[in-house]
Design a protein around this motif. Structure first.
Motif, PDB file in Angstrom:
ATOM      1  N   LEU A  25       0.837  -1.203   0.000  1.00 18.97           N
ATOM      2  CA  LEU A  25       0.000   0.000   0.000  1.00 18.97           C
ATOM      3  C   LEU A  25       0.872   1.254   0.000  1.00 18.97           C
ATOM      4  O   LEU A  25       0.547   2.246  -0.669  1.00 18.97           O
ATOM      5  CB  LEU A  25      -0.923   0.002   1.221  1.00 18.97           C
ATOM      6  CG  LEU A  25      -2.025  -1.062   1.236  1.00 18.97           C
ATOM      7  CD1 LEU A  25      -2.771  -1.036   2.563  1.00 18.97           C
ATOM      8  CD2 LEU A  25      -2.997  -0.834   0.086  1.00 18.97           C
ATOM      9  N   LYS A  26       1.991   1.207   0.759  1.00 22.15           N
ATOM     10  CA  LYS A  26       2.891   2.364   0.789  1.00 22.15           C
ATOM     11  C   LYS A  26       3.528   2.595  -0.579  1.00 22.15           C
ATOM     12  O   LYS A  26       3.686   3.736  -1.013  1.00 22.15           O
ATOM     13  CB  LYS A  26       3.974   2.146   1.854  1.00 22.15           C
ATOM     14  CG  LYS A  26       4.965   3.291   1.990  1.00 22.15           C
ATOM     15  CD  LYS A  26       4.269   4.619   2.318  1.00 22.15           C
ATOM     16  CE  LYS A  26       3.651   4.613   3.685  1.00 22.15           C
ATOM     17  NZ  LYS A  26       3.106   5.946   4.064  1.00 22.15           N
ATOM     18  N   ILE A  27       3.870   1.487  -1.262  1.00 22.39           N
ATOM     19  CA  ILE A  27       4.421   1.621  -2.618  1.00 22.39           C
ATOM     20  C   ILE A  27       3.407   2.288  -3.529  1.00 22.39           C
ATOM     21  O   ILE A  27       3.736   3.204  -4.294  1.00 22.39           O
ATOM     22  CB  ILE A  27       4.827   0.237  -3.163  1.00 22.39           C
ATOM     23  CG1 ILE A  27       6.079  -0.281  -2.423  1.00 22.39           C
ATOM     24  CG2 ILE A  27       5.099   0.305  -4.668  1.00 22.39           C
ATOM     25  CD1 ILE A  27       6.442  -1.709  -2.778  1.00 22.39           C
ATOM     26  N   GLU A  28       2.145   1.825  -3.441  1.00 25.00           N
ATOM     27  CA  GLU A  28       1.097   2.435  -4.266  1.00 25.00           C
ATOM     28  C   GLU A  28       0.889   3.894  -3.894  1.00 25.00           C
ATOM     29  O   GLU A  28       0.676   4.745  -4.762  1.00 25.00           O
ATOM     30  CB  GLU A  28      -0.209   1.657  -4.100  1.00 25.00           C
ATOM     31  CG  GLU A  28      -0.171   0.244  -4.658  1.00 25.00           C
ATOM     32  CD  GLU A  28       0.169   0.241  -6.140  1.00 25.00           C
ATOM     33  OE1 GLU A  28      -0.347   1.112  -6.877  1.00 25.00           O
ATOM     34  OE2 GLU A  28       0.975  -0.620  -6.561  1.00 25.00           O
ATOM     35  N   GLU A  29       0.974   4.176  -2.577  1.00 26.72           N
ATOM     36  CA  GLU A  29       0.824   5.563  -2.128  1.00 26.72           C
ATOM     37  C   GLU A  29       1.939   6.435  -2.691  1.00 26.72           C
ATOM     38  O   GLU A  29       1.693   7.547  -3.169  1.00 26.72           O
ATOM     39  CB  GLU A  29       0.838   5.593  -0.600  1.00 26.72           C
ATOM     40  CG  GLU A  29       0.758   7.001  -0.015  1.00 26.72           C
ATOM     41  CD  GLU A  29       0.919   7.002   1.490  1.00 26.72           C
ATOM     42  OE1 GLU A  29       1.414   8.009   2.035  1.00 26.72           O
ATOM     43  OE2 GLU A  29       0.567   5.984   2.131  1.00 26.72           O
ATOM     44  N   ILE A  30       3.171   5.920  -2.640  1.00 31.78           N
ATOM     45  CA  ILE A  30       4.307   6.683  -3.157  1.00 31.78           C
ATOM     46  C   ILE A  30       4.179   6.871  -4.663  1.00 31.78           C
ATOM     47  O   ILE A  30       4.426   7.959  -5.191  1.00 31.78           O
ATOM     48  CB  ILE A  30       5.628   5.975  -2.792  1.00 31.78           C
ATOM     49  CG1 ILE A  30       5.848   6.015  -1.278  1.00 31.78           C
ATOM     50  CG2 ILE A  30       6.803   6.622  -3.520  1.00 31.78           C
ATOM     51  CD1 ILE A  30       7.026   5.198  -0.805  1.00 31.78           C
ATOM     52  N   LYS A  31       3.786   5.791  -5.358  1.00 32.89           N
ATOM     53  CA  LYS A  31       3.597   5.899  -6.813  1.00 32.89           C
ATOM     54  C   LYS A  31       2.525   6.942  -7.137  1.00 32.89           C
ATOM     55  O   LYS A  31       2.671   7.717  -8.082  1.00 32.89           O
ATOM     56  CB  LYS A  31       3.212   4.540  -7.392  1.00 32.89           C
ATOM     57  CG  LYS A  31       4.352   3.540  -7.441  1.00 32.89           C
ATOM     58  CD  LYS A  31       3.891   2.227  -8.075  1.00 32.89           C
ATOM     59  CE  LYS A  31       5.039   1.236  -8.195  1.00 32.89           C
ATOM     60  NZ  LYS A  31       4.600  -0.043  -8.791  1.00 32.89           N
TER      61      LYS A  31
END
Length: 547
Positions: free
Chosen positions: A215-221
């Motif tokens: 989820l953090k990766i998606e948030e950063i993306k």
């Protein structure tokens, strides 16, 4: 030839020492058969030499004879087994991740089981004796594993089948009556069941951590995507604004140059006309002068006297005494052409101000309350800490202990909430007031004596004066409407302080490029009562994030 077709019983094809199908079978003088390596190693250890089967003792170590018949039978059995293995879809060569058969020569087939007694892993073919021979059936078989030696107790050479809870180590049966006699010991299976429950909890935690990081990766993306969109939008807007400015500058420059050039062209034409007239008169005068000179040199007295009067008369000329070619004033033409550009520049630059949309700013709303320990002694605060006003003199008196945080002269108060990172937003109702100041200020501002409210002294504020003029430090604002509710937005990292007319959703003013180096506090100044004209309170309002 298979084992079933051989002329020998199954047991007679197995070495009684290793319990495996013969390898290089040899016969002793007493007629018993063994693997050559097995009987040789047995006699190397046991002296005098005896037959392991019938216990016959030999005075000298016998010369072993190859048993050709059994060798042929075993060879055919192994050949037949290899053929069956190669033709069977289930018998596959072990890949690097699989446990190989320890008995296979050449290509190692995938092991089907491992024996905890023999400490050997077997493919399907080599496993057959453990499935058919009565003595081998009692051996404990498990799914194939590597490093079977590691499952044995190094001290007692027994299977590790128990777990010592005190020492947290695997032990054998003999360990429980020696080194671990007084310890709590349980079967490996029982301990594994408890550990599996722990593993399940750990696995659940790991899955949660994995999900959080995904989820953090998606948030950063998504943040990068939003940043790219904002960057592209800002570039496009900046290019559009600056292009309009450039075109306007070029257009005004061309117009100014044209006006100046036109004025100069008129002067040139006027001068050319004057010069032309002067040159014509100059030509006539030179001609008259030449005639007079020639007449004065003549010896013909009669001709001189006859023409003297006509030559003495001056040719018709213009009085050039007052004639002037005056250069027009070019000063101010460029300034006049540039004047509209200044206003246009201001308008266009306002468009380039960092503008966080009100709806976005409201997502950073924080509940703000007033700090009574900082309020000037003449200010009246509501019990919930959300309203402040200055009542009429004499109507409100209170004696408060002085402290370093309290404003002594300015009718001011700050909020309890601290701004030290990220984004921060709150709204204040200013309806009915004729004077006020709101914004943010450094926590370290001087609260005693006269206040100099400007960014240099740690204040970023917006205010209303008596003449209904909105102002920020060193800047007077032209606001067409009078907001009844003002939103204050702070982006600490970006160095932004923005003020909004909440109802109109318009940006009133922006402080940009601020360098915040310490904590900030919400700042409020309701100003004096003005004989009741400014008695309305400043009210901190709940933020409607859906507007």
């Amino acid at each position: 030839m298979s084992v079933a077709r051989s002329p020998f019983p199954k047991d007679q094809l197995l070495c009684s020492i290793c319990q495996h199908v013969f390898t290089d079978p040899v016969s002793t003088p007493c007629g018993h058969n063994f693997c050559k390596n097995c009987i040789s190693e047995h006699w190397d250890i046991n002296v005098p030499c005896k037959c392991p089967n019938c216990k016959k003792r030999f005075k000298r170590r016998p010369v072993l004879q190859v048993n050709s018949l059994i060798s042929e039978i075993v060879s055919r059995i192994k050949e037949s087994a290899q053929q069956r293995a190669s033709s069977s879809s289930e018998q596959q060569a072990a890949n690097p991740r699989e446990v190989p058969c320890d008995i296979c020569t050449g290509t190692k087939l995938k092991a089907l089981k491992s024996c905890l007694v023999c400490l050997v892993s077997y493919c399907e073919t080599h496993l057959q004796p453990h499935l058919t021979v009565s003595g081998l059936k009692r051996h404990q078989l498990i799914d194939p594993v590597e490093n079977l030696e590691g499952r044995m107790c190094m001290k007692h050479d027994k299977l590790l089948e128990l777990f010592c809870k005190d020492d947290q180590t695997c032990v054998c049966m003999l360990c429980t009556i020696s080194d671990h006699k007084q310890h709590e010991v349980v079967p490996l299976k029982e301990e594994c069941e408890g550990r599996k429950a722990e593993l399940e909890e750990t696995e659940a935690e790991l899955q949660q951590m994995i999900q959080q990081r995904q989820l953090k990766i998606e948030e950063i993306k998504q943040s990068v995507k939003v940043s790219k969109e904002n960057a592209d939008r800002e570039i496009a807007r900046g290019v559009q604004v600056l292009t309009r400015l450039r075109d306007a500058i070029e257009r005004k420059q061309a117009e100014a140059i044209k006006v100046i050039t036109s004025k100069h062209t008129l002067i040139e034409k006027q001068a050319e006309g004057f010069i032309k007239e002067l040159e014509q008169e100059l030509c006539e005068l030179k001609k008259k002068s030449a005639e007079l000179e020639q007449l004065s040199l003549s010896e013909d007295h009669l001709r001189l006297l006859q023409n003297l009067q006509s030559l003495k008369a001056a040719p018709p000329t213009k009085d050039w005494t007052e004639v002037r070619v005056r250069s027009p004033s070019y000063e101010g033409n460029m300034r006049s052409a540039s004047a509209p550009l200044v206003e246009m520049l201001i308008i266009e630059l306002k468009k380039l101000l960092p503008k966080t949309e009100l709806r976005t700013a409201q997502q950073s709303a924080v509940d703000v309350t007033l700090d009574p320990d900082t309020a000037h002694c003449q200010l009246l605060l509501s019990g919930d800490g959300e309203q402040v006003c200055h009542p009429k003199y004499g109507d409100f008196e209170k004696k408060l202990p002085d402290n370093p945080k309290r404003f002594s002269t300015g009718l001011c108060v700050v909020g309890k909430q601290v701004i030290s990172t990220g984004r921060f937003y709150f709204e204040v109702q200013v309806k009915g007031k004729t004077q006020w100041v709101i914004g943010v200020a450094k926590e370290s501002i001087n609260r005693k004596g006269l206040l100099y409210i400007d960014p240099q002294n740690g204040y970023w504020t917006l205010g209303l004066r008596k003449e209904n003029k909105y102002y920020a430090p060193a800047c007077r604002l032209n606001s067409k409407s009078q907001p009844e509710k003002v939103g204050v937005f702070v982006d600490y990292e970006e160095g932004l302080v923005l003020f909004y007319d909440v109802d109109a959703a318009n940006l009133i003013h922006a402080f940009t490029g601020c360098s915040f180096t310490e904590r900030l506090l919400p700042f409020f100044c309701p100003s004096s009562n003005q004989a009741g004209k400014n008695s309305a309170p400043l009210i901190i309002c709940p933020v409607n994030r859906t507007t």
